[in-house]
Enzyme design. Structure first.
Site, PDB file in Angstrom:
ATOM      1  N   GLY A 197      34.564  42.231  35.744  1.00 29.05           N
ATOM      2  CA  GLY A 197      34.043  43.450  35.136  1.00 29.05           C
ATOM      3  C   GLY A 197      34.415  44.682  35.949  1.00 29.05           C
ATOM      4  N   ASP A 198      34.097  45.840  35.394  1.00 31.22           N
ATOM      5  CA  ASP A 198      34.355  47.139  36.050  1.00 31.22           C
ATOM      6  C   ASP A 198      35.849  47.367  36.290  1.00 31.22           C
ATOM      7  OD1 ASP A 198      31.542  47.424  36.297  1.00 31.22           O
ATOM      8  OD2 ASP A 198      31.609  46.159  38.079  1.00 31.22           O
TER       9      ASP A 198
ATOM     10  N   LYS B  75      37.889  49.239  31.709  1.00 30.64           N
ATOM     11  CA  LYS B  75      38.107  49.028  30.268  1.00 30.64           C
ATOM     12  C   LYS B  75      37.822  50.295  29.467  1.00 30.64           C
ATOM     13  CE  LYS B  75      35.157  45.631  30.437  1.00 30.64           C
ATOM     14  NZ  LYS B  75      34.997  45.523  31.896  1.00 30.64           N
TER      15      LYS B  75
ATOM     16  N   GLY C 118      28.668  49.152  31.739  1.00 33.78           N
ATOM     17  CA  GLY C 118      28.760  50.578  32.026  1.00 33.78           C
ATOM     18  C   GLY C 118      30.219  50.984  31.995  1.00 33.78           C
ATOM     19  N   HIS C 119      30.616  51.696  30.962  1.00 34.54           N
ATOM     20  CA  HIS C 119      32.024  52.073  30.827  1.00 34.54           C
ATOM     21  C   HIS C 119      32.162  53.576  31.027  1.00 34.54           C
ATOM     22  CE1 HIS C 119      32.583  48.350  28.047  1.00 34.54           C
ATOM     23  NE2 HIS C 119      32.376  48.047  29.292  1.00 34.54           N
ATOM     24  N   THR C 120      33.083  53.945  31.903  1.00 29.28           N
ATOM     25  CA  THR C 120      33.269  55.369  32.201  1.00 29.28           C
ATOM     26  C   THR C 120      34.535  55.875  31.524  1.00 29.28           C
ATOM     27  OG1 THR C 120      32.352  54.863  34.351  1.00 29.28           O
ATOM     28  CG2 THR C 120      33.336  57.038  34.095  1.00 29.28           C
TER      29      THR C 120
ATOM     30  N   GLN D  72      31.778  43.503  30.559  1.00 28.44           N
ATOM     31  CA  GLN D  72      31.886  42.600  31.715  1.00 28.44           C
ATOM     32  C   GLN D  72      33.319  42.042  31.819  1.00 28.44           C
ATOM     33  OE1 GLN D  72      28.878  41.805  29.598  1.00 28.44           O
ATOM     34  NE2 GLN D  72      27.779  43.296  30.804  1.00 28.44           N
TER      35      GLN D  72
ATOM     36  N   PRO E 199      26.343  48.996  45.387  1.00 27.39           N
ATOM     37  CA  PRO E 199      27.683  48.892  45.975  1.00 27.39           C
ATOM     38  C   PRO E 199      28.357  47.616  45.474  1.00 27.39           C
ATOM     39  CG  PRO E 199      25.969  48.894  47.684  1.00 27.39           C
ATOM     40  CD  PRO E 199      25.272  48.903  46.368  1.00 27.39           C
ATOM     41  N   ARG E 200      29.621  47.730  45.103  1.00 27.75           N
ATOM     42  CA  ARG E 200      30.340  46.535  44.635  1.00 27.75           C
ATOM     43  C   ARG E 200      30.987  45.838  45.811  1.00 27.75           C
ATOM     44  NH1 ARG E 200      32.987  50.058  39.846  1.00 27.75           N
ATOM     45  NH2 ARG E 200      31.239  50.011  38.413  1.00 27.75           N
TER      46      ARG E 200
END
Ligand code: GDP
Length: 428
Positions: A12-13, A16, A40-42, A223, A303-304
């Protein structure tokens, strides 16, 4: 039948949202098929920056009908908030449609999600606590409330009495917490119905109609493949099918409708929440990637976890989705790193592992085998032509193609729509 799926190839992240926004030019519909407001899509374009949790990423384009399919679980409060926020920014959301077969995330789902996560203690999954998992559990247990149920108040009262009593049983007896008032839940549902009535529709029919008219429809993944309920790193996964199989089931279309499956990969790896991640770097390099990439969750701000590109996990993503094209994002984040490393195999107990194992422990204990690529010292950020990329960056992209077994047709060099290198048009 021109449906094109955009799927996260990793955890994910991957970006997309940006990719979907970029691809929308010749598209009339963007359809979400899985997940909930744990996504959460930016999107960053001339209209500004948008962070979507439920709203399909193509909503900014005037010709796009954004739809939320039956495979998505929807928290009505979150959707209403997104609709209002977009309206306040002058974006027309009147074409939005939410499937009457989509399930509602009820307040007791949110509560159960949080209580269950606390109960897992040390073994917490790292869910976003938004009720997504429990809503899917109720769907499978056939105790869910669907948006279509809200259109029939009498029927809704009966369904709610059953569904909420079941939830209250668990909340009071297992978690020893306060039950929800069924009357209050019913009143809440009627308020949601009044606000969302114009949007509730037989979405699956509309998608099929658009496809039979020959219009291009994007199937928006949430995701990533490695978080897919079955094909991901179980049990550290999401509760729906984020891989391409979920797109058909989550929108009521057949696989023959899907003309292309595009996998989105970051030029490195990140992961949110618990679970195995073989290339995770718990050192200064991992910290540097996180800082350079601004790797903090869109939905949660967490934090990722960061590490080098995992070629084994990504090749698995190519296979599971039978990708027709790959898209590499965030190449610019690696500007100035030298060397740049890619995991090309896993070893367990000194022996090479075949493929991507199903067992969590094997993934936790395996050691990544790396191939080093020379870094590049001229920036790639914002580039729009392949020929302008430094030779080392081109070699890196070609190396990834070879390692994952899929061509990279689009390379993203920045968060803005235009910061994109198109090597081969994805949608004719
Ligand atoms: P999604 O959930 O897959 O849509 O991804 P997210 O929105 O969580 O994370 C992607 C982040 O990366 C967003 O902030 C995007 O604006 C940003 N982004 C997307 N592509 C690129 C890129 O090529 N370079 C950089 N620097 N940022 C990007």
């Amino acid at each position: 039948m021109p449906a094109y799926a955009v799927i996260g190839g990793q955890w994910g992240d991957e970006g997309k949202g940006k990719v979907i926004d970029y691809l929308c030019e010749n598209v009339t519909m963007v359809a979400r098929y899985s997940g909930g407001n744990n996504a959460g899509h930016t999107v960053l374009n001339a209209s500004g920056e948008f962070k979507f949790h439920l709203m399909p990423s193509g909503v900014i384009w005037p010709q796009v009908t954004p739809v939320i399919g039956n495979g998505v679980v929807v928290d009505p409060d979150v959707l209403i908030q997104e609709i209002n926020d977009l309206r306040a920014r002058g974006i027309d959301v009147s074409k939005l449609q939410v499937s009457d077969r989509a399930h509602v995330i009820m307040p007791y789902h949110v509560r159960m999600d949080q209580l269950e996560e606390i109960g897992r203690g040390q073994d917490a999954l790292g869910t976003t606590g938004r009720g997504v998992g429990p809503a899917y559990v109720d769907r499978v247990a056939r105790s869910g409330i669907r948006f279509g149920d809200m259109l029939d108040a009498e029927g809704l009262r009966d369904r709610l009495a059953l569904a909420a009593s079941r939830a209250n049983n668990t909340i009071t007896k297992v978690h020893e917490a306060e039950p929800f008032s069924i009357d209050e839940l019913f009143e809440q549902c009627l308020r949601w119905r009044d606000e969302l009535l114009p949007f509730i529709a037989p979405v699956e029919e509309r998608v099929r109609e658009a496809l039979s008219r020959g219009e291009n429809v994007l199937l928006e993944g949430a995701q990533g493949t490695l978080l897919d309920l079955d094909h991901g790193t179980y049990p550290y996964v999401t509760s729906s099918h984020s891989s391409v199989g979920g797109a058909c089931a989550g929108l009521g279309i057949g696989p023959r409708s899907v003309a292309g499956v595009f996998g989105v990969f970051k030029a490195y790896t990140s992961r949110v929440g618990a679970g195995p991640m073989p290339t995770e770097l718990n050192d200064d390099m991992g910290e540097l990637i996180r800082e350079r990439g601004g790797e903090y969750g869109t939905t949660t701000g967490r934090p990722r976890r960061c590490g080098w590109f995992d070629g084994v996990a990504s090749r698995y993503g190519v296979i599971v989705n039978d990708l027709t094209a790959g898209i590499l994002t965030r190449l610019d984040v690696l500007d100035g790193f030298d060397p740049v490393r890619v995991c090309v195999g896993y070893e367990l107990d000194g022996k090479p592992l075949e493929g991507f194992p199903a067992q969590t422990r094997a993934l936790e204990q395996c050691k990544p085998v790396y191939r080093n690529f020379a870094g590049w010292h001229k920036p790639t950020a914002g580039l729009t032509n392949w020929d302008d990329l430094p030779a080392e960056a081109q070699t890196y992209v070609r190396g990834i193609e070879e390692i994952i077994g899929c061509s990279i047709d689009l390379v993203s060099t920045g968060p803005h729509r235009h910061e994109t290198i198109c090597r081969k048009p994805l949608i004719p």
